[in-house]
Design an enzyme around this catalytic site. Structure first.
Site, short mmCIF file in Angstrom:
data_model
loop_
_atom_site.label_atom_id
_atom_site.label_comp_id
_atom_site.label_asym_id
_atom_site.label_seq_id
_atom_site.Cartn_x
_atom_site.Cartn_y
_atom_site.Cartn_z
N LYS A 66 0.83 -1.21 0.00
CA LYS A 66 0.00 0.00 0.00
C LYS A 66 0.87 1.26 0.00
CE LYS A 66 -4.01 -2.04 2.28
NZ LYS A 66 -4.90 -2.00 3.46
N VAL A 72 -0.86 0.89 5.98
CA VAL A 72 -1.34 0.08 7.10
C VAL A 72 -2.31 -0.98 6.58
CG1 VAL A 72 -2.45 0.13 9.38
CG2 VAL A 72 -1.31 2.18 8.53
N ASP A 73 -2.24 -2.14 7.18
CA ASP A 73 -3.27 -3.15 6.94
C ASP A 73 -3.57 -3.85 8.26
OD1 ASP A 73 -4.72 -4.47 4.54
OD2 ASP A 73 -4.22 -6.11 5.89
N THR A 74 -4.85 -4.11 8.50
CA THR A 74 -5.30 -4.74 9.74
C THR A 74 -6.13 -5.97 9.40
OG1 THR A 74 -5.33 -2.60 10.87
CG2 THR A 74 -6.58 -4.39 11.89
#
EC number: 3.6.1.9
Length: 192
Positions: A52, A69-71
Site C-alpha cells: 500500500k 497500514v493493513d489490519t
C-alpha cells in the site's frame, strides 16, 4: 517533511490526527489479492502494508513519509476479512462468539527522501463474550459489520461484544498509534 497516509479509512484518519497535526491522504490502489497468505500472519500484514505504501510512493513529489497500514482479524488459523454478505458476517460473528481472537496491524513507513523502508507489526488479543443469535442478527441489521475485518468495529456498536483486550485498543481500530508515535518521534514530527 510531508506525512502521507496511504488509506481512505476514516478511522485511520481520525487516529493519525492524534499523532500528527498535518498530513495528506492518498488512497492506495494496491491489489491486496496479489499477496498470498502463507501461514505467517505477521509477514502477511507487513507485506500488505508495504504494498500500500509503495503504491502511493509513485503519486508523491515532495519529500514524504508514507504510512501504509493493513489490519486483519485472525482466529483458528484463518484470516477473517470484511464480510461479503449477511451469511458471511453471521458466520464470522458466530465463530468469534465466546472466543479469543487476534488482531494484527502491519505498518510500513516509506521515506521518499532516502528510500528507507521500515515496518512493524502490532498484535492485540480480543475476547468476545458469548453472543446470542438475536444479538448477531440485530448487529448485522445495523450494517456496521459489513465494512470491517472480522465483521465488527470495536469503536462502534460491536464494542459491546468485547469482554476484554490484551494489547493496543487502537490497533483493533486499525492504527496502533502508540507504536507509530514512538517511530515518528525519531523524526520529531509528533503532536506530543
Amino acid at each position: 517533511m510531508e506525512i502521507v497516509l496511504a488509506s481512505k479509512s476514516p478511522r485511520r484518519k481520525e487516529l493519525l490526527k492524534r499523532v500528527v497535526n498535518d498530513f495528506k491522504i492518498i488512497e492506495s490502489d494496491f491489489d491486496e489479492d496479489s499477496i498470498t497468505f502463507n501461514g505467517d500472519v505477521e509477514e502477511y500484514v507487513k507485506l500488505l502494508a508495504r504494498g500500500k505504501a509503495l503504491a502511493v510512493k509513485e503519486k508523491v513529489n515532495n519529500k514524504s513519509l508514507i504510512i501504509g497500514v493493513d489490519t486483519i482479524v485472525f482466529y483458528n488459523n484463518k484470516i477473517l476479512g470484511k464480510p461479503k454478505n449477511y451469511d458471511d458476517a453471521y458466520g464470522m460473528l458466530s465463530v468469534l462468539s465466546g472466543n479469543t481472537h487476534k488482531v494484527y496491524s502491519g505498518v510500513c513507513i516509506v521515506n521518499t527522501e532516502n528510500l528507507h523502508i521500515e515496518s512493524f507489526v502490532c498484535e492485540t488479543k480480543v475476547k468476545f463474550s458469548k453472543l446470542t443469535d438475536d444479538q448477531i442478527d440485530r448487529y448485522i441489521e445495523s450494517k456496521e459489520p459489513m465494512d470491517k475485518a472480522g465483521a465488527y468495529g470495536i469503536q462502534g456498536l460491536g464494542g459491546v461484544f468485547v469482554e476484554k483486550i490484551d494489547g493496543c485498543y487502537y490497533n483493533v481500530m486499525g492504527l496502533p498509534i502508540n507504536k507509530l508515535n514512538a517511530f515518528l518521534c525519531g523524526y520529531k514530527i509528533t503532536n506530543l
